[in-house]
Design an enzyme around this catalytic site. Structure first.
Site, PDB file in Angstrom:
ATOM      1  N   GLU A   1      66.951  69.922  68.220  1.00  0.00           N
ATOM      2  CA  GLU A   1      65.813  69.853  66.953  1.00  0.00           C
ATOM      3  C   GLU A   1      66.169  70.800  66.282  1.00  0.00           C
ATOM      4  O   GLU A   1      66.910  72.215  66.572  1.00  0.00           O
ATOM      5  CB  GLU A   1      64.774  70.973  68.033  1.00  0.00           C
TER       6      GLU A   1
ATOM      7  N   SER B   1      60.711  68.033  61.358  1.00  0.00           N
ATOM      8  CA  SER B   1      59.957  67.730  60.022  1.00  0.00           C
ATOM      9  C   SER B   1      60.057  65.825  61.404  1.00  0.00           C
ATOM     10  O   SER B   1      60.210  65.009  59.358  1.00  0.00           O
ATOM     11  CB  SER B   1      60.123  67.934  59.302  1.00  0.00           C
TER      12      SER B   1
ATOM     13  N   HIS C   1      62.858  76.580  73.763  1.00  0.00           N
ATOM     14  CA  HIS C   1      62.599  75.637  71.984  1.00  0.00           C
ATOM     15  C   HIS C   1      62.937  77.365  71.197  1.00  0.00           C
ATOM     16  O   HIS C   1      63.012  78.032  71.232  1.00  0.00           O
ATOM     17  CB  HIS C   1      60.632  75.699  71.355  1.00  0.00           C
TER      18      HIS C   1
ATOM     19  N   ASN D   1      53.676  69.443  69.853  1.00  0.00           N
ATOM     20  CA  ASN D   1      53.393  70.406  70.230  1.00  0.00           C
ATOM     21  C   ASN D   1      52.840  71.153  69.151  1.00  0.00           C
ATOM     22  O   ASN D   1      52.871  71.857  67.769  1.00  0.00           O
ATOM     23  CB  ASN D   1      55.300  71.060  70.122  1.00  0.00           C
TER      24      ASN D   1
ATOM     25  N   GLY E   1      60.090  72.544  59.998  1.00  0.00           N
ATOM     26  CA  GLY E   1      59.026  73.134  59.953  1.00  0.00           C
ATOM     27  C   GLY E   1      59.441  73.423  58.160  1.00  0.00           C
ATOM     28  O   GLY E   1      58.582  74.148  57.357  1.00  0.00           O
TER      29      GLY E   1
ATOM     30  N   GLU F   1      61.756  78.424  68.858  1.00  0.00           N
ATOM     31  CA  GLU F   1      61.380  79.885  67.990  1.00  0.00           C
ATOM     32  C   GLU F   1      60.863  80.780  69.650  1.00  0.00           C
ATOM     33  O   GLU F   1      61.269  81.639  68.639  1.00  0.00           O
ATOM     34  CB  GLU F   1      60.236  79.674  67.881  1.00  0.00           C
TER      35      GLU F   1
ATOM     36  N   LYS G   1      51.984  74.640  69.220  1.00  0.00           N
ATOM     37  CA  LYS G   1      52.399  75.250  69.150  1.00  0.00           C
ATOM     38  C   LYS G   1      51.349  77.105  69.082  1.00  0.00           C
ATOM     39  O   LYS G   1      50.553  77.038  69.551  1.00  0.00           O
ATOM     40  CB  LYS G   1      53.432  75.813  67.528  1.00  0.00           C
TER      41      LYS G   1
HETATM   42  P1  13P Z   1      57.825  70.162  62.934  1.00  0.00           P
HETATM   43  O1  13P Z   1      57.689  68.972  63.276  1.00  0.00           O
HETATM   44  O2  13P Z   1      57.105  70.921  62.957  1.00  0.00           O
HETATM   45  O3  13P Z   1      58.926  70.135  61.758  1.00  0.00           O
HETATM   46  O4  13P Z   1      58.068  71.219  64.205  1.00  0.00           O
HETATM   47  C1  13P Z   1      59.160  70.590  64.833  1.00  0.00           C
HETATM   48  C2  13P Z   1      59.069  71.544  65.929  1.00  0.00           C
HETATM   49  O5  13P Z   1      59.783  72.895  66.319  1.00  0.00           O
HETATM   50  C3  13P Z   1      58.467  70.552  67.407  1.00  0.00           C
HETATM   51  O6  13P Z   1      58.539  71.385  68.952  1.00  0.00           O
END
Ligand code: 13P
Length: 261
Positions: free
Chosen positions: A174, A216, A102, A12, A180, A104, A14
């Site tokens: 997740e 992560s 997701h 992803n 992150g 976010e 982002k």
């Molecule tokens: P990270 O791997 O940067 O923690 O992000 C995970 C994520 O949100 C993937 O959709």
């Protein structure tokens, strides 16, 4: 990881990489996968909307063994939805996967459980594969409420889903506190939640659904999580922005599957 399920690794990207940078990363992934094929593992890259056309083109023209996904989709077919993108627009660009709900999008863009459910339905009805993202925040985890919280997310998105669409759904666990932050969930925490999620899926008659972990994940921790965490692969954020680390995660899954067959 189960012995029979092909692993799936999704990158992803982002809101990172313009279309030039995206093409470059796609090509680098292509070179690494050509040098060291991951024949047992399904791979998906999920660029920002504006990069999809370019990434789809090079994936097709250079025969890079990855599928292309989108980070979000609007559940409506067309019309007055300024700033949004429909499933048919994505399909025209050879997109075959969509991330749905997701964290976010849930936390920053008001995507509640009802919108997640309608988005997942629109995704699978259109023939796309939907990756339903679930996971608790740190307050829920501190109160040991992660099971009930995730179960609620799963049920609200999946209850009543027509049987014929079930095989188009993947679940990605997740935990928000691990996204992150570098604070990866431990293999024990992941394994406990994966078992819990599989039980909830069984009650929804979704026994074959792949369950991924995200939060992560990187080149260093992928091997231990895939062998101990009970997951079928990963949804990778930061580590998917570099071809080397993304391909290391892919190889960890590939090796684990090959070794267990
Ligand atoms: P990270 O791997 O940067 O923690 O992000 C995970 C994520 O949100 C993937 O959709």
């Amino acid at each position: 990881m189960s012995t029979t399920t092909r692993p799936l690794v999704i990158g992803n990207w982002k809101m990172n990489l313009d279309f030039v940078e995206s093409v470059h990363l796609g090509q680098q992934i292509g070179v690494l996968l050509k040098n060291k094929p991951a024949e047992h593992t399904d791979v998906v890259v999920v660029p920002p909307f504006v990069d999809i056309r370019s990434v789809s083109s090079i994936v097709t023209s250079e025969r890079i063994p990855v599928a292309v996904g989108a980070q979000h989709v609007n559940p409506n077919e067309n019309g007055a939805h300024t700033g949004e993108i429909s499933t048919s627009m994505l399909k025209r660009l050879n997109v075959s996967w969509v991330l749905v709900g997701h964290s976010e999008r849930r936390s920053m863009y008001a995507m509640d459980d009802a919108v997640v459910a309608s988005t997942l339905r629109a995704t699978v009805r259109s023939g796309l594969q939907g990756v339903l993202c679930v996971g608790e925040n740190s307050a829920v985890r501190d109160a040991d409420g992660q099971g009930a919280f995730v179960q609620g997310q799963l049920e609200s998105a999946l209850e009543g889903l027509d049987e014929k669409f079930r095989e188009q759904v993947t679940v990605a666990y997740e935990p928000i506190w691990a996204i992150g932050t570098g604070a990866t969930a431990s293999s024990e925490q992941i394994s406990a939640m994966t078992t819990f999620i599989r039980q909830a899926l069984r009650r929804l008659e979704m026994t074959d659904t792949r369950v991924l972990y995200g939060g992560s994940v990187n080149a260093d921790n992928a091997s231990s999580i895939i062998s101990e965490g009970g997951v079928d692969g990963f949804l990778v954020g930061g580590a998917s922005l570099k071809a080397e680390s993304f391909c290391a995660v892919i190889q960890a899954c590939n090796d684990c599957y090959a070794g267990k067959r």
